[in-house]
Design an enzyme around this catalytic site. Structure first.
Site, short mmCIF file in Angstrom:
data_model
loop_
_atom_site.label_atom_id
_atom_site.label_comp_id
_atom_site.label_asym_id
_atom_site.label_seq_id
_atom_site.Cartn_x
_atom_site.Cartn_y
_atom_site.Cartn_z
N PRO A 274 0.83 -1.21 0.00
CA PRO A 274 0.00 0.00 0.00
C PRO A 274 0.86 1.26 0.00
O PRO A 274 1.88 1.33 0.69
CB PRO A 274 -0.78 -0.11 1.31
N GLY A 275 0.48 2.23 -0.79
CA GLY A 275 1.13 3.53 -0.75
C GLY A 275 0.09 4.57 -0.37
O GLY A 275 0.05 5.09 0.74
N CYS A 344 1.99 28.65 -16.61
CA CYS A 344 1.52 29.04 -17.93
C CYS A 344 1.00 27.84 -18.70
O CYS A 344 1.60 27.41 -19.71
CB CYS A 344 2.65 29.74 -18.67
C1 LIG Z 1 2.36 2.23 -7.36
C2 LIG Z 1 2.48 0.83 -6.91
C3 LIG Z 1 1.95 0.42 -5.69
C4 LIG Z 1 1.20 1.34 -4.77
O1 LIG Z 1 -0.03 1.76 -5.24
P1 LIG Z 1 -0.98 2.57 -4.21
O2 LIG Z 1 -2.17 2.92 -4.98
O3 LIG Z 1 -0.22 3.78 -3.77
O4 LIG Z 1 -1.27 1.65 -3.09
C5 LIG Z 1 2.17 -0.88 -5.29
N1 LIG Z 1 2.85 -1.76 -6.07
C6 LIG Z 1 3.36 -1.40 -7.27
C7 LIG Z 1 4.10 -2.41 -8.07
C8 LIG Z 1 3.19 -0.11 -7.73
O5 LIG Z 1 3.68 0.24 -8.92
#
Ligand SMILES: *Cc1c(COP(=O)(O)O)cnc(C)c1O
Length: 413
Positions: A274-275, A344
């Site tokens: 998760p990010g 711009c």
């Molecule tokens: C971007 C990415 C994530 C995270 O996605 P989120 O929407 O931020 O949870 C996880 N795994 C991979 C391989 C990604 O490219």
């Protein structure tokens, strides 16, 4: 607990007024809540406690060292997509044994760096990459732990730029090819195929794409074990949606309700990446209104000191971000306005035709839900120094990245 809250007319991050932070550090400024980041990681940790698991925070969503240190303190690891992100992860003290490395275009130098660092596994996206990893592992006398990232051809119903698991996308390896590549890895002395990886896209709001992915993975893991390929780690990726506007995303508990039985029956460890879920709603972008511009055609623009170089999600994906004055103006009148930046380009906007409390020049706005893919996607277009970043923890706040200066802009030129 809610980490951004209004107390009378003032918006707070934890115990600190955002207006006070803006006065102290200026705008544009990214403000993150440490408590919120801890709580979000805690939700996953609790939900998955019944199975061996690693939460690999997706560093590309927010790669500030102080945020990564906080993630490390919470016991989480990292999902990285470049050598630069590996550098940051190690600097922040993240455990290499909790780092997995995704991405379609890893260079030889990046792969060498990953092998040297002893990371948990490299998530391989093509046959050519697998063969390069094998050659580089042989060269350095190591065995590379790998997972193959499969492309299960599942539509996760995201924006076309952020869906990653359909057959026309550049990501992952088709199921048919994957079995052959796993055999190739099994028979190579310098490869150890320990994992299976899939990442569907982002942000995902329903569980059914994940359910389909688990089905595909379970079947493949069974096939591979019959071929004497002992998959020990299932990496289901990230992409867990959050509430930007009126979405109703699933919770970590609901996700675990789906995932845990699969993982138990497969007798493997689970990785999630998760990010956005960890940092998205843990951050806001503060920006001041420089001018209010009313056109003769009846359009009102709030022209802000932050622009698309600071937060590109609205023009890039058509994303919605809530916008709130940090101090509610007295009077209660609302007006419809476009909230735009100084750049711009007509694509330089945060919101269009948005009903907002009537504001005046000098007012500070909070662009909400900006903790993920905000600063990390920011740049210097129009020679604009990048914003300051601030971390709030309870009643304290500290600058975790200085505002860039004009001198920073020309460094190296
Ligand atoms: C971007 C990415 C994530 C995270 O996605 P989120 O929407 O931020 O949870 C996880 N795994 C991979 C391989 C990604 O490219």
């Amino acid at each position: 607990m809610v980490y951004f809250n209004r107390n009378n007319s003032e918006l707070f991050c934890e115990d600190i007024s955002l207006a006070a932070i803006a006065r102290s550090v200026g705008t544009p400024a990214y403000i993150y809540s440490a408590g919120s980041i801890r709580a979000n990681i805690g939700l996953f940790a609790k939900a998955f406690s019944a199975v061996p698991n690693t939460i690999c925070f997706s560093i590309k969503s927010n790669s500030n060292l102080s945020v990564l240190r906080l993630v490390a303190q919470c016991g989480a690891g990292a999902d990285i997509v470049s050598g630069g992100e590996l550098f940051r992860a190690l600097k922040a003290g993240l455990d290499p044994k909790k780092i997995c490395y995704s991405g379609v275009g890893k260079t030889a130098d990046e792969i060498r760096f990953a092998l040297r660092s002893g990371i948990l596994m490299i998530n391989v996206e093509s046959q050519a990459e697998l063969e390069l990893i094998a050659a580089l592992a042989r060269e350095s006398g190591t065995v590379a732990p790998v997972a193959l990232r499969i492309n299960p051809d599942i539509d996760a119903h995201t924006h076309e730029f952020t869906t990653t698991a359909k057959k026309e996308n550049k990501f992952g390896i088709t199921l048919e090819l994957a079995v052959n590549l796993y055999k190739q890895a099994r028979d190579d002395d310098f490869l150890d195929p320990i994992g299976l990886d899939v990442h569907l896209g982002s942000p995902i709001l329903t569980l059914d794409p994940y359910a389909r992915a688990f089905d595909v993975c379970a079947k493949l893991i069974g096939e591979l074990r019959a071929l004497n390929i002992a998959i020990k780690v299932l990496d289901i990726g990230g992409g867990f949606g959050i509430r930007y506007n009126d979405e109703t995303p699933f919770t970590p508990e609901q996700f675990a309700g789906l995932a845990v039985p699969f993982v138990k029956s497969l007798n493997c460890a689970l990785i999630i990446e998760p990010g956005r879920f960890i940092v998205g709603n843990a951050g806001v972008l503060l920006t001041s209104i420089t001018y209010c511009k009313q056109t003769p055609h009846g359009k009102l623009f709030y022209i802000c000191d932050a622009g698309m170089n600071d937060l590109i999600r609205p023009p890039l994906y058509g994303s919605y971000h809530g916008i709130e004055p940090v101090i509610l103006p007295a009077g209660g009148r609302r007006l419809v306005a476009d909230v735009v930046g100084p750049i711009c380009e007509s694509s330089d906007f945060f919101a269009k035709d948005r009903s907002l409390p009537e504001c005046k020049a000098g007012d500070v706005l909070a662009v909400m839900s900006a903790g993920a893919y905000g600063f990390s996607m920011s740049g210097n277009y129009n020679s604009r120094p990048r914003a300051v970043e601030v971390l709030v923890d309870g009643g304290n706040f500290s600058v975790i990245r200085k505002r860039e200066t004009y001198e920073d802009l020309i460094r190296g030129e």
